[in-house]
Write a protein that holds these residues in place. Structure first.
Motif, PDB file in Angstrom:
ATOM      1  N   ASN A   1       0.820  -1.217   0.000  1.00 32.88           N
ATOM      2  CA  ASN A   1       0.000   0.000   0.000  1.00 32.88           C
ATOM      3  C   ASN A   1       0.851   1.264   0.000  1.00 32.88           C
ATOM      4  OD1 ASN A   1      -2.661  -0.916  -0.158  1.00 32.88           O
ATOM      5  ND2 ASN A   1      -2.693  -1.471   2.005  1.00 32.88           N
ATOM      6  N   ALA A   2       1.954   1.255   0.746  1.00 31.51           N
ATOM      7  CA  ALA A   2       2.838   2.422   0.737  1.00 31.51           C
ATOM      8  C   ALA A   2       3.399   2.654  -0.659  1.00 31.51           C
ATOM      9  CB  ALA A   2       3.963   2.233   1.746  1.00 31.51           C
ATOM     10  N   CYS A   3       3.633   1.555  -1.385  1.00 28.65           N
ATOM     11  CA  CYS A   3       4.160   1.666  -2.748  1.00 28.65           C
ATOM     12  C   CYS A   3       3.090   2.208  -3.689  1.00 28.65           C
ATOM     13  CB  CYS A   3       4.653   0.299  -3.223  1.00 28.65           C
ATOM     14  SG  CYS A   3       5.559   0.363  -4.784  1.00 28.65           S
ATOM     15  N   VAL A   4       1.869   1.699  -3.575  1.00 21.30           N
ATOM     16  CA  VAL A   4       0.751   2.192  -4.384  1.00 21.30           C
ATOM     17  C   VAL A   4       0.571   3.691  -4.147  1.00 21.30           C
ATOM     18  CG1 VAL A   4      -1.752   2.099  -4.700  1.00 21.30           C
ATOM     19  CG2 VAL A   4      -0.442  -0.028  -4.445  1.00 21.30           C
ATOM     20  N   ARG A   5       0.612   4.069  -2.894  1.00 25.25           N
ATOM     21  CA  ARG A   5       0.454   5.482  -2.520  1.00 25.25           C
ATOM     22  C   ARG A   5       1.527   6.346  -3.175  1.00 25.25           C
ATOM     23  NH1 ARG A   5       2.854   8.156   1.969  1.00 25.25           N
ATOM     24  NH2 ARG A   5       1.681   9.936   2.787  1.00 25.25           N
ATOM     25  N   ALA A   6       2.768   5.860  -3.133  1.00 27.26           N
ATOM     26  CA  ALA A   6       3.878   6.629  -3.701  1.00 27.26           C
ATOM     27  C   ALA A   6       3.753   6.742  -5.217  1.00 27.26           C
ATOM     28  CB  ALA A   6       5.209   5.980  -3.323  1.00 27.26           C
ATOM     29  N   VAL A   7       3.338   5.670  -5.868  1.00 29.76           N
ATOM     30  CA  VAL A   7       3.158   5.711  -7.324  1.00 29.76           C
ATOM     31  C   VAL A   7       2.085   6.733  -7.694  1.00 29.76           C
ATOM     32  CG1 VAL A   7       2.346   4.415  -9.333  1.00 29.76           C
ATOM     33  CG2 VAL A   7       3.951   3.356  -7.738  1.00 29.76           C
ATOM     34  N   VAL A   8       0.950   6.667  -7.027  1.00 34.06           N
ATOM     35  CA  VAL A   8      -0.171   7.560  -7.337  1.00 34.06           C
ATOM     36  C   VAL A   8       0.221   9.018  -7.126  1.00 34.06           C
ATOM     37  CG1 VAL A   8      -2.482   8.271  -6.606  1.00 34.06           C
ATOM     38  CG2 VAL A   8      -1.954   5.837  -6.884  1.00 34.06           C
ATOM     39  N   ARG A   9       0.805   9.308  -5.992  1.00 31.56           N
ATOM     40  CA  ARG A   9       1.080  10.716  -5.676  1.00 31.56           C
ATOM     41  C   ARG A   9       2.272  11.268  -6.461  1.00 31.56           C
ATOM     42  NH1 ARG A   9      -0.884  11.391   0.672  1.00 31.56           N
ATOM     43  NH2 ARG A   9      -3.086  11.122   0.126  1.00 31.56           N
ATOM     44  N   THR A  10       3.245  10.405  -6.772  1.00 36.42           N
ATOM     45  CA  THR A  10       4.349  10.870  -7.609  1.00 36.42           C
ATOM     46  C   THR A  10       3.856  11.168  -9.012  1.00 36.42           C
ATOM     47  OG1 THR A  10       5.933   9.525  -6.354  1.00 36.42           O
ATOM     48  CG2 THR A  10       6.644  10.316  -8.508  1.00 36.42           C
TER      49      THR A  10
ATOM     50  N   SER B   1      -7.436   8.978  -3.189  1.00 33.39           N
ATOM     51  CA  SER B   1      -7.672   7.531  -3.342  1.00 33.39           C
ATOM     52  C   SER B   1      -6.728   6.712  -2.476  1.00 33.39           C
ATOM     53  CB  SER B   1      -7.495   7.117  -4.802  1.00 33.39           C
ATOM     54  OG  SER B   1      -8.352   7.826  -5.656  1.00 33.39           O
ATOM     55  N   VAL B   2      -5.588   7.292  -2.138  1.00 36.60           N
ATOM     56  CA  VAL B   2      -4.590   6.551  -1.369  1.00 36.60           C
ATOM     57  C   VAL B   2      -4.369   7.168   0.016  1.00 36.60           C
ATOM     58  CG1 VAL B   2      -3.415   5.568  -3.352  1.00 36.60           C
ATOM     59  CG2 VAL B   2      -2.762   7.850  -2.559  1.00 36.60           C
ATOM     60  N   SER B   3      -5.335   7.944   0.476  1.00 37.22           N
ATOM     61  CA  SER B   3      -5.234   8.508   1.827  1.00 37.22           C
ATOM     62  C   SER B   3      -5.406   7.408   2.866  1.00 37.22           C
ATOM     63  CB  SER B   3      -6.325   9.567   2.034  1.00 37.22           C
ATOM     64  OG  SER B   3      -6.119  10.679   1.180  1.00 37.22           O
ATOM     65  N   ASN B   4      -4.636   7.510   3.938  1.00 37.84           N
ATOM     66  CA  ASN B   4      -4.789   6.621   5.087  1.00 37.84           C
ATOM     67  C   ASN B   4      -4.565   5.143   4.758  1.00 37.84           C
ATOM     68  OD1 ASN B   4      -5.294   6.358   7.880  1.00 37.84           O
ATOM     69  ND2 ASN B   4      -7.411   5.735   7.515  1.00 37.84           N
TER      70      ASN B   4
END
Length: 308
Positions: free
Chosen positions: A1-10, A40-43
């Motif tokens: 999930n941390a990786c998904v979050r980083a991909v989305v926000r980057t 979408s990737v909050s929290n």
């Protein structure tokens, strides 16, 4: 999930549109693809697992299945892919790139830590700490009741979890697939250890050549023939695959996710974004899949020295 979050926000930070493909290649074939936003990737950074879910896909192994996946990506105007996973994921990504040419970068997501091209994989540190917590508790019981515990951890083809949790947990022996297990030697050492220790912890990777923890225990027990000594087996199983990720895993996942997006923008393709010696590196999928990542020999020596 941390990786998904980083991909989305980057991706959003770089001015790109980003989509999430749910259930891996199976979702790609079925068109389960949704636009993602920052919220979408909050929290999710503290949550284990993946909000995108994962799934095996037999259909993606066929040219027809991969063609369906390609067509669905084209419907959404998708020009690059970030694939999080291990050997299976990267094998599929490599073939898909070779057939359709969509730029693809992988992020190393496997608790086994067995991918060539990165010092650590996403999920490994969390799995080790989960195993270590269990080993610490089992040692209390082992010491109180004069028992020998055989603790099975995950590692069908690689012993990284067994080695690091064994060192951290003060195990007397660690058995891994990479080295041949000498049952006679283990029995001899256990008999010698009885002079100085009332209990012992033996960590067994599930893929050890001598068998799983139960099988190893039976082999050892049959040779010791000491009715006063209790032998116990604990299989940690899938608890190692879940739980809140450690800080180390969250940082690694975030770095790899950002590196994947930046790599695509720089023209990197058909490779994995990993971290070696604290630096981001891009390793071809062929090497990630085809080359073996060795255990650190000093770790094996350390276990032997510290067990006396």
């Amino acid at each position: 999930n941390a990786c998904v979050r980083a991909v989305v926000r980057t991706a959003i930070f770089k001015g790109l549109e980003v989509y999430g493909v749910y259930r891996g290649y199976e979702g790609m074939i079925e068109g389960d693809i949704k636009r993602m936003h920052s919220y979408s990737v909050s929290n999710i950074v503290q949550r284990g697992g993946t909000i995108l879910k994962s799934a095996r896909s037999e259909e993606f192994r066929t040219p027809e299945g991969r063609k369906k996946a390609y067509n669905n990506l084209m419907k959404h105007g998708i020009e690059g892919i970030v694939a999080i996973g291990g050997d299976g994921t990267f094998t599929g990504a490599k073939i898909f790139f070779e057939e359709f040419g969509i730029p693809t970068i992988g992020c190393p997501g496997t608790i086994d830590n067995d991918l060539y091209g990165t010092d650590y994989t996403i999920g490994f540190d969390t799995a080790v700490n989960t195993a270590l917590e269990a080993i610490d508790k089992i040692r209390d019981t082992a010491a109180a009741h004069d028992r020998i515990f055989f603790i099975e951890v995950m590692g069908r083809d690689a012993g990284f979890i067994a080695v690091e949790s064994g060192i951290g947990g003060g195990a007397e022996f660690v058995m891994v697939p990479e080295t041949a297990t000498d049952i006679e030697g283990v029995v001899k050492s256990l008999k010698n250890l009885r002079k100085t220790k009332s209990s012992s912890i033996i960590v067994v990777a599930e893929g050890d050549d001598a068998g799983n923890a139960e099988e190893v225990m039976q082999k050892v027990k049959s040779k010791i023939k000491d009715t006063s000594k209790e032998f116990k087996v604990t299989t940690l199983g899938h608890i190692q695959r879940g739980g809140n990720p450690t800080a180390r895993d969250r940082v690694l996942a975030s770095r790899c996710g950002m590196a994947a997006v930046e790599g695509l923008l720089k023209g990197e393709v058909n490779c994995m974004a990993g971290v070696m010696n604290q630096q981001v590196v891009y390793t071809p999928f062929g090497d990630c899949i085809g080359k073996t990542k060795p255990l650190i020999e000093d770790h094996l020596k350390l276990i032997e020295i510290l067990s006396i």
